[in-house]
Design a protein around this motif. Structure first.
Motif, short mmCIF file in Angstrom:
data_model
loop_
_atom_site.label_atom_id
_atom_site.label_comp_id
_atom_site.label_asym_id
_atom_site.label_seq_id
_atom_site.Cartn_x
_atom_site.Cartn_y
_atom_site.Cartn_z
N THR B 46 0.85 -1.21 0.00
CA THR B 46 0.00 0.00 0.00
C THR B 46 0.88 1.25 0.00
N LYS B 49 2.53 1.81 -3.41
CA LYS B 49 1.61 2.35 -4.42
C LYS B 49 1.29 3.81 -4.16
N LEU B 50 1.10 4.13 -2.92
CA LEU B 50 0.85 5.54 -2.58
C LEU B 50 2.04 6.41 -3.01
N ARG B 52 4.27 5.70 -5.39
CA ARG B 52 4.40 5.76 -6.85
C ARG B 52 3.36 6.70 -7.45
N ALA B 53 2.14 6.66 -6.91
CA ALA B 53 1.09 7.57 -7.39
C ALA B 53 1.50 9.03 -7.12
N TRP B 54 2.09 9.23 -5.97
CA TRP B 54 2.56 10.57 -5.58
C TRP B 54 3.64 11.05 -6.54
N ASP B 55 4.54 10.15 -6.85
CA ASP B 55 5.65 10.52 -7.75
C ASP B 55 5.16 10.81 -9.18
N LEU B 56 4.06 10.17 -9.57
CA LEU B 56 3.53 10.41 -10.92
C LEU B 56 3.06 11.86 -11.10
N LEU B 57 2.75 12.52 -9.99
CA LEU B 57 2.32 13.92 -10.09
C LEU B 57 3.43 14.82 -10.65
N ASP B 58 4.66 14.32 -10.56
CA ASP B 58 5.79 15.10 -11.12
C ASP B 58 5.68 15.22 -12.64
#
Lengths: 205, 179
Positions: B46, B49-50, B52-58
């Protein structure tokens, strides 16, 4: 958030160089105001762009923030970090804009968006497919669009809290101050926002 | 942020995990989350994934101000200030009910100036009055002379008047005799 500000806390804010600049603006130093505009214009426009999805509106709103800061200069008293104070004004303006738009009923539903009867069968199917779709390689541009769409599913308050957290590196306390919320409310807001993002982006993680 | 119930709550709750990732937990609560992370692969997944999702905002494009934004903003402020100055002048005579805050300083300066002017006028008048009191008294005393000054100047000489009076030419008796 609290009405009473302790002296050590106020001294801490006085150490903020941008608070010092704003105090110079209060004393009539227009050059200091120019420095603040230079310092914060990209940051404000960045947040507004993500929030509004429209570059021109983002610039207009950012300019409005600076005009209000300048108009308020004579009454300025440091009660927070300058960035926190600035983004509080920004948040208030964004809320006002949203209310104005709601009143004008300018929001147009996209063709693919659900109507009053709920999601259409093909939308449900698409969602299910998306959720079940195996991870595939997508290029950067495509991924960027997917992330943007995932952001669009958040409500404006979730988005604002998330943007301040992500791009302004604000603490929960500073976000609470900027958005006029409690720290606990910010914590809940950010949890829902990040959980939503994780769910939407699940196939690509 | 650092409430005691943080240590008691289940660390696999998303709220605690996200606060942990954001560095918003106190030491005890953070240690509790780390302990769960070490022994529970599901919690670990969990958190991954949190993150990786956060990093995708870059990936979101970083918007920048247009090249003339600063200039336009400062220019708008200059225009606003000029119109505010004009409005100050325009509304000053209307009274204190309008634009009180913006023109308050100017009003204060004007009131102080007016008071100063009145004080100066009073002091000046008083000094002038004292200085001129004696000449005024003299003028009042000599008023009968001043009123006949033209006649006296036409005569030119007191001795001549005495001679004229003694000649009896202007006596009332002489007038009646003439008639």
């Amino acid at each position: 958030m609290s009405a009473v500000i302790s002296e050590p806390q106020q001294n801490a804010w006085l150490r903020d160089p941008d608070v010092q600049r704003m105090l110079r603006v209060r004393d009539g130093d227009d050059a200091a105001f120019g420095e603040l505009v230079e310092q914060y214009q990209d940051r404000l426009i960045g947040i507004f762009s993500h929030l509004l999805q429209d570059a021109q509106s983002a610039e207009d709103l950012a300019q409005d923030v600076f005009l209000r800061v300048y108009r308020a200069r004579e009454r300025y008293e440091p009660t927070a970090k300058f960035a926190t104070w600035l983004f509080r004004i920004a948040n208030n303006l964004a809320i006002n804009r949203r209310r104005k738009l709601s009143r004008q009923k300018e929001v147009q539903l996209k063709v693919t968006e659900s109507g009053p009867l709920g999601p259409r069968p093909e939308e449900m199917l698409a969602t299910e497919k998306s959720a079940l779709m195996p991870t595939r390689r997508v290029d950067k541009q495509e991924m960027r669009e997917i992330v943007r769409e995932a952001m669009d599913t958040l409500n404006e308050r979730q988005r604002m809290a998330l943007l301040l957290n992500k791009f302004e590196h604000m603490s929960y306390a500073d976000i609470a101050e900027s958005m006029d919320l409690t720290v606990q409310a910010v914590k809940s807001l950010l949890t829902r926002a990040r959980e939503n993002l994780r769910t939407k982006l699940e196939p690509y993680l | 942020m650092t409430s005691s119930n943080q240590t008691q709550s289940a660390p696999n709750q998303p709220e605690e995990l996200i606060a942990y990732l954001d560095g918003e937990l106190n030491d005890a609560a953070a240690a509790n989350v780390e302990e769960r992370l070490a022994r529970d692969p599901q919690v670990r997944q969990t958190v991954e994934k949190l993150t990786r999702a956060w990093d995708l905002l870059d990936l979101l494009p970083a918007a920048r101000a247009s090249s003339d934004f600063t200039e336009r903003t400062l220019s708008a402020i200059g225009t606003q200030r000029k119109s505010a100055d004009n409005a100050d002048t325009k509304y000053l005579p209307v009274g204190p009910g309008r634009r009180v805050r913006a023109s308050g300083g100017r009003w204060a300066i004007r009131v102080v100036g007016l008071i100063g002017l009145l004080i100066a006028a009073a002091v000046g008048f008083n000094g002038s009055f004292r200085r001129n009191a004696e000449p005024i008294d003299k003028l009042l005393t000599e008023l009968p002379l001043i009123e006949r000054l033209d006649q006296y100047q036409a005569v030119g000489d007191v001795e001549f008047l005495r001679h004229l009076a003694s000649s009896g030419l202007f006596d009332e008796q002489s007038d009646s005799q003439l008639k």
